[in-house]
Write a protein that holds these residues in place. Structure first.
Motif, short mmCIF file in Angstrom:
data_model
loop_
_atom_site.label_atom_id
_atom_site.label_comp_id
_atom_site.label_asym_id
_atom_site.label_seq_id
_atom_site.Cartn_x
_atom_site.Cartn_y
_atom_site.Cartn_z
N GLY A 42 2.38 16.14 -18.61
CA GLY A 42 1.94 15.59 -19.65
C GLY A 42 1.66 16.60 -21.02
O GLY A 42 1.90 16.10 -22.37
N ALA A 43 1.83 17.74 -20.54
CA ALA A 43 1.89 18.98 -21.95
C ALA A 43 3.23 19.13 -22.42
O ALA A 43 3.47 19.89 -23.67
N SER A 44 4.17 18.29 -21.90
CA SER A 44 5.64 18.57 -22.48
C SER A 44 5.92 17.22 -22.97
O SER A 44 6.05 16.01 -22.23
N PRO A 45 5.83 17.32 -24.14
CA PRO A 45 6.03 15.64 -25.12
C PRO A 45 7.17 14.94 -24.42
O PRO A 45 7.17 13.68 -24.43
N HIS A 46 8.33 15.62 -24.37
CA HIS A 46 9.68 14.66 -23.61
C HIS A 46 9.80 15.00 -22.26
O HIS A 46 10.86 15.13 -21.91
N HIS A 47 8.86 15.18 -21.39
CA HIS A 47 8.93 15.42 -19.95
C HIS A 47 9.66 14.42 -19.35
O HIS A 47 10.81 14.92 -18.57
N SER A 48 9.99 13.10 -19.71
CA SER A 48 10.70 12.21 -18.88
C SER A 48 9.71 11.93 -17.72
O SER A 48 8.50 11.55 -17.61
N VAL A 49 10.51 12.01 -16.35
CA VAL A 49 9.66 11.83 -15.00
C VAL A 49 10.25 12.62 -14.06
O VAL A 49 11.10 13.57 -14.31
N SER A 50 9.37 13.03 -13.04
CA SER A 50 9.88 13.86 -11.86
C SER A 50 9.25 13.29 -10.56
O SER A 50 8.60 12.06 -10.44
N ASP A 51 9.34 13.85 -9.70
CA ASP A 51 8.70 13.41 -8.15
C ASP A 51 7.41 13.95 -8.07
O ASP A 51 6.91 13.87 -6.75
N ARG A 52 6.85 14.66 -9.02
CA ARG A 52 5.40 14.89 -8.84
C ARG A 52 4.58 13.67 -8.57
O ARG A 52 4.80 12.79 -8.93
N VAL A 53 3.89 14.04 -7.54
CA VAL A 53 2.90 12.89 -7.14
C VAL A 53 1.54 13.04 -7.97
O VAL A 53 0.96 13.90 -8.17
N ILE A 54 1.23 11.68 -8.31
CA ILE A 54 0.10 11.70 -9.41
C ILE A 54 -1.09 11.84 -8.42
O ILE A 54 -1.48 11.26 -7.39
N GLU A 55 -1.89 12.49 -9.06
CA GLU A 55 -3.25 13.17 -8.46
C GLU A 55 -4.51 12.16 -8.99
O GLU A 55 -4.35 12.02 -10.16
N ARG A 56 -5.46 12.19 -8.12
CA ARG A 56 -6.87 11.77 -8.95
C ARG A 56 -7.45 12.73 -9.83
O ARG A 56 -7.27 14.00 -9.77
N GLY A 57 -7.91 12.37 -11.16
CA GLY A 57 -8.02 13.18 -12.00
C GLY A 57 -7.25 13.69 -13.07
O GLY A 57 -7.38 14.36 -13.90
N ASP A 58 -6.01 13.25 -12.85
CA ASP A 58 -4.86 13.62 -13.63
C ASP A 58 -4.88 12.44 -14.98
O ASP A 58 -5.21 11.50 -14.92
N LEU A 59 -4.61 13.27 -16.10
CA LEU A 59 -4.02 12.34 -17.31
C LEU A 59 -2.62 12.07 -17.25
O LEU A 59 -1.97 13.08 -16.77
N VAL A 60 -2.22 10.94 -17.64
CA VAL A 60 -0.81 10.39 -17.60
C VAL A 60 -0.23 9.78 -18.97
O VAL A 60 -1.16 8.99 -19.35
N VAL A 61 0.43 10.67 -19.30
CA VAL A 61 1.10 10.14 -20.68
C VAL A 61 2.05 9.32 -20.54
O VAL A 61 3.12 9.54 -19.72
N VAL A 62 2.07 7.98 -20.92
CA VAL A 62 3.27 6.75 -20.69
C VAL A 62 3.83 6.40 -22.03
O VAL A 62 3.09 5.80 -22.89
N ASP A 63 4.98 7.11 -22.34
CA ASP A 63 5.86 6.77 -23.51
C ASP A 63 6.92 6.00 -23.17
O ASP A 63 7.74 6.37 -22.67
N ILE A 64 7.03 4.67 -23.80
CA ILE A 64 8.00 3.77 -23.33
C ILE A 64 8.61 2.91 -24.46
O ILE A 64 7.89 2.78 -25.61
#
Length: 375
Positions: A211-233
């Motif tokens: 989420g610290a990369s403004p234009h990250h897009s997506v990856s195969d990283r598994v979302i974890e508890r405690g994560d912030l998630v930026v959703v730009d659509i």
């Protein structure tokens, strides 16, 4: 390749062509060459993009010279119902082996030619060889038409904002620990179409440090508890007008101790920037309003992009809400307000709404709450 997407009425097209000629005359150019893309769609309703065969609308500034639409014959068959002749546009088709560049420039008065900003070099250089040697970008001319949306355009952008709000309202269906960013993004992309868009133009799902990369897009990283998630659509409606909205989500309570205070400052910055929008304020005034709040919170170095960008037939178009842009805001201008905070390798957050300048202030096209959404 040009495709017919026209929903424009003849009166609108004629008005836009007349205004284009007037702006071109003020800019001191003899003619404009408008290639397939959002500019051509704005003027004629013809969509698509450039490819190796030249398609272009050539608009002389001199009203005695008719505009010319040059098209490969094999493409024009699909455009025949666009009322170009009724607009006073001369259609010139060509077949492989003929010179479309000479055809495009035939009858164009000598002088400077303004060409579409994204015209491929393949065509730009051949137009130069055919006689259009004195060239400039057409963007400064066309922006004077496209920056100020008419009532129909504003209605489309409102619809786009409502449609993407419906998608954000459903993010809780898919965002949870144990899923990858790519899996969540695939569900969001399907919902973007389900909620009325022609397609999902972009889906950013940036979890945790991504989420610290403004234009990250997506990856195969598994979302974890405690994560912030930026959703730009966002994406275009069938009319071509776009949505673009960002919300930040937390999967359970955020693990990082500084999230609460930083997010509160981010939310205040976004609200301050929206409140700064009014006729007569400048683009940089709005940028400064957001930046000042984050600076007071000690977060200035973590806001690493402009506050916003114009939106319409392009997701990114003028006006740009950034320091150094002293363009005064006028009713009908539409753009994003999207400050962000990005802590490298740790977490990021962004809040984005599309707004329009009204006669006496601002209208938001996105109505979702801007608080941190805890899933």
């Amino acid at each position: 390749m040009a495709v017919s997407t026209s929903t424009l009425d003849l009166t609108t097209m004629r008005s836009r062509l007349d205004r284009l000629r007037a702006e071109a005359s003020r800019a001191g150019v003899a003619a404009l060459v408008v290639a397939p893309g959002s500019d051509l769609r704005y003027l004629t309703g013809i969509g698509g993009s450039s490819f190796e065969r030249l398609t272009a609308l050539v608009v002389p500034t001199d009203e005695a010279a008719a505009p010319v639409f040059v098209s490969p014959a094999l493409e024009y068959a699909g455009l025949g119902h666009v009322p170009l002749e009724d607009l006073g546009v001369e259609v010139r088709t060509w077949v492989d082996g003929e010179d479309p560049y000479a055809l495009a420039l035939g009858g164009v008065p000598s002088g400077r030619v303004a060409v579409s900003d994204l015209l491929p070099a393949l065509h730009l250089l051949r137009l130069r060889d055919a006689g259009a040697a004195d060239q400039q970008l057409a963007g400064p001319v066309l922006r004077e038409l496209r920056m100020r949306k008419d009532d129909a355009e504003l209605a489309e952008l409102r619809s786009a904002g409502a449609a993407i709000d419906r998608v954000h309202a459903r993010v809780g269906e898919w965002l949870r620990a144990g899923r990858t960013e790519a899996e969540v993004a695939a569900d969001i992309a399907a919902a973007i179409v389900e909620e009325g868009h022609a397609l999902a133009e972009f889906v950013i799902v940036g979890s945790g440090p991504n989420g610290a990369s403004p234009h990250h897009s997506v990856s195969d990283r598994v979302i974890e508890r405690g994560d912030l998630v930026v959703v730009d659509i966002g994406g275009p409606l069938p009319s071509g007008y776009n949505s673009d909205s960002t919300r930040t989500y937390a999967v359970d309570a955020p693990r990082e101790p500084d999230v609460a205070s930083a997010y509160a400052a981010l939310r205040a910055a976004q609200q301050a920037a929206v409140a700064a929008v009014r006729p007569g304020a400048t683009c940089q005034d709005v940028d400064r309003a957001a930046r000042a709040v984050l600076a007071d919170a000690g977060l200035a170095e973590h806001f690493i992009h402009r506050t916003g960008h114009g939106i319409g037939l392009d997701v990114h178009e003028e006006p740009y809400v950034v320091e150094g842009n002293d363009l005064p805001l006028e009713p009908g201008m539409t753009f994003s307000i999207e400050p962000g905070v990005y802590l490298s390798a740790r977490w990021g957050a962004r809040i984005e709404d599309i707004v329009a300048v009204t006669d006496d202030g601002v209208e938001r096209f996105n109505a979702r709450p801007t608080d941190l959404v805890v899933q």
